[in-house]
Design an enzyme around this catalytic site. Structure first.
Site, PDB file in Angstrom:
ATOM      1  N   GLY A 139       0.837  -1.185   0.000  1.00 49.25           N
ATOM      2  CA  GLY A 139       0.000   0.000   0.000  1.00 49.25           C
ATOM      3  C   GLY A 139       0.873   1.237   0.000  1.00 49.25           C
ATOM      4  N   ILE A 141       2.349   5.013   1.256  1.00 45.46           N
ATOM      5  CA  ILE A 141       2.934   5.472   2.516  1.00 45.46           C
ATOM      6  C   ILE A 141       1.802   5.874   3.466  1.00 45.46           C
ATOM      7  CG2 ILE A 141       4.467   7.170   3.585  1.00 45.46           C
ATOM      8  CD1 ILE A 141       5.746   7.515   0.772  1.00 45.46           C
ATOM      9  N   GLY A 142       1.781   5.286   4.656  1.00 39.51           N
ATOM     10  CA  GLY A 142       0.760   5.629   5.635  1.00 39.51           C
ATOM     11  C   GLY A 142      -0.538   4.854   5.505  1.00 39.51           C
ATOM     12  N   GLY A 144      -1.090   1.690   6.349  1.00 41.53           N
ATOM     13  CA  GLY A 144      -1.306   0.756   7.454  1.00 41.53           C
ATOM     14  C   GLY A 144      -0.789  -0.644   7.179  1.00 41.53           C
ATOM     15  N   LYS A 145       0.171  -0.754   6.272  1.00 34.39           N
ATOM     16  CA  LYS A 145       0.716  -2.062   5.881  1.00 34.39           C
ATOM     17  C   LYS A 145       1.289  -2.817   7.075  1.00 34.39           C
ATOM     18  CE  LYS A 145       3.625   0.016   3.183  1.00 34.39           C
ATOM     19  NZ  LYS A 145       3.165   1.412   3.315  1.00 34.39           N
ATOM     20  N   THR A 146       2.124  -2.130   7.842  1.00 35.54           N
ATOM     21  CA  THR A 146       2.789  -2.786   8.967  1.00 35.54           C
ATOM     22  C   THR A 146       1.785  -3.213  10.028  1.00 35.54           C
ATOM     23  OG1 THR A 146       4.790  -1.482   8.577  1.00 35.54           O
ATOM     24  CG2 THR A 146       4.562  -2.518  10.737  1.00 35.54           C
ATOM     25  N   GLU A 163       9.789  -4.294   6.740  1.00 35.65           N
ATOM     26  CA  GLU A 163      10.808  -3.525   6.026  1.00 35.65           C
ATOM     27  C   GLU A 163      11.676  -2.742   7.009  1.00 35.65           C
ATOM     28  OE1 GLU A 163      11.165  -0.649   2.128  1.00 35.65           O
ATOM     29  OE2 GLU A 163       9.307  -0.616   3.289  1.00 35.65           O
ATOM     30  N   ASP A 214       5.370  -6.791   5.152  1.00 39.05           N
ATOM     31  CA  ASP A 214       4.678  -5.513   4.959  1.00 39.05           C
ATOM     32  C   ASP A 214       5.196  -4.789   3.716  1.00 39.05           C
ATOM     33  OD1 ASP A 214       7.157  -4.647   5.845  1.00 39.05           O
ATOM     34  OD2 ASP A 214       6.350  -3.179   7.272  1.00 39.05           O
ATOM     35  N   GLU A 275       9.022  12.707   7.122  1.00 37.46           N
ATOM     36  CA  GLU A 275       7.864  12.440   6.269  1.00 37.46           C
ATOM     37  C   GLU A 275       6.920  13.634   6.150  1.00 37.46           C
ATOM     38  OE1 GLU A 275       7.130   7.620   6.602  1.00 37.46           O
ATOM     39  OE2 GLU A 275       5.954   8.974   7.864  1.00 37.46           O
TER      40      GLU A 275
END
Length: 333
Positions: A139, A141-142, A144-146, A163, A214, A275
């Site tokens: 997905g 950046i931001g 919610g992958k992790t 990652e 992730d 970021e």
């Protein structure tokens, strides 16, 4: 209960312990603190993320400033008596000298209690991921992958690979000067992702059922196409394909779609200083790159999940909806 708030999920546990009551209470309070409860001096009822009460300890009668056993409100709370009766309906209240089943029948609490048949149990009982040995969560950046990868790994006994973006010395510099640091940034990411996936996925873990990451290695090419100049990208692409062919490929590729405004809000909320320079246009380019990649993959190996109206971290029903889409299972067993 005297206040307006969200519904509660209540349960009763029967626990065996050799610890003294005071220490049991200390452990209970530490669990509440870890889960985000902030104890206040006011005794007024209010919504809270977790509330653990010690109801009974054998036939003990305890009355101290910190702990009263049996809990004085047992007979007045249907949401306690009903699950307690399911645990042991013949249990006798040591002070009232009545069985729990009788207390339930006599209680003046007319609250509506709805039994939840599956929500509190491990979702692996309702959603089958056994067809997937390697699951990649991707997905923008931001997105919610992790968070999703961590939750799936915990619930489905998966080996978790995250990652190692913090190890990239060029990341913060890139957001300050993209033209100067884009190429070393992408090369550093490519080398580290290649090494991590090659080593961690090939390293068989006898005690895990699958692998959840992730990120997917193809992320490198997606970001590089956005950040690099044409000549740099052409060189990068040749190197990428030489390395990529040696890596295991995911059995299922989950792409979390989140609209740009929400991505920016999430990025701001997690507070990584470097970021905060990210712009909406950059996120849109990344999203377009992901979509182009996804369109080239076999449909049965890809799940595009729109999470723009979801909060799967705070809302369990949203999390279960995602599992349903990943597995194609209704989850109704």
């Amino acid at each position: 209960m005297g206040f307006e708030g969200d519904d509660f999920l209540n349960c009763v546990l029967w626990v065996q312990s050799s610890l003294p009551p005071k220490q049991v209470l200390q452990i209970v309070h530490s669990i509440e603190t870890e889960m985000g409860r902030i104890r206040k001096k006011s005794k007024a009822y209010e919504s809270r993320p977790i509330d653990i009460d010690v109801l009974l300890i054998d036939d003990l009668e305890i009355k101290t400033k910190a702990l009263t056993i049996p809990h004085p409100e047992i007979s007045n709370r249907r949401f306690v008596l009903q699950p307690l009766a399911e645990v042991n309906s013949q249990l006798i209240h040591p002070l009232l000298n009545k069985k729990v089943i009788k207390l339930l029948a006599e209680t003046s609490d007319n609250s509506e209690i709805e039994k939840q048949s599956k929500w509190l149990r491990n979702p692996r009982q309702d959603y089958d991921l056994s067809a997937f040995n390697y699951i990649a969560i991707e997905g923008n950046i931001g997105a919610g992958k992790t968070s999703l990868a961590e939750r799936i790994a915990a619930d489905f006994n998966a080996k978790l690979i995250l990652e190692r973006f913090k190890d990239n010395a060029f990341l913060a510099k890139f957001y300050e000067d993209k033209a100067r640091y884009a190429f070393p940034l992408e090369m550093a990411f490519l080398a580290d992702r290649y090494q991590q996936l090659l080593e961690d996925i090939n390293q068989f873990d006898l005690f895990k059922d699958c692998v959840v990451t992730d990120y997917d290695a193809y992320k490198s090419l997606i970001f590089a196409k956005v950040t690099l100049q044409e000549e740099e990208f052409n060189l990068y692409k040749k190197l990428f394909h030489l390395m990529h062919k040696e890596l295991a490929k995911p059995d299922i590729y989950v792409y979390l779609y989140q609209h740009t405004d929400r991505l920016l809000a999430n990025i701001k909320a997690r507070g990584r200083n470097y970021e905060q320079r990210i712009e909406a246009g950059y996120l849109k380019q990344i999203h377009e790159g992901y979509l182009a990649f996804v369109k080239g993959q076999p449909r049965d190996k890809v799940r595009i999940i729109d999470i723009s109206e979801m909060d799967f971290v705070q809302n369990r029903s949203d999390y279960l909806k995602i599992l349903k889409q990943i597995t194609g299972d209704t989850g109704e067993h």
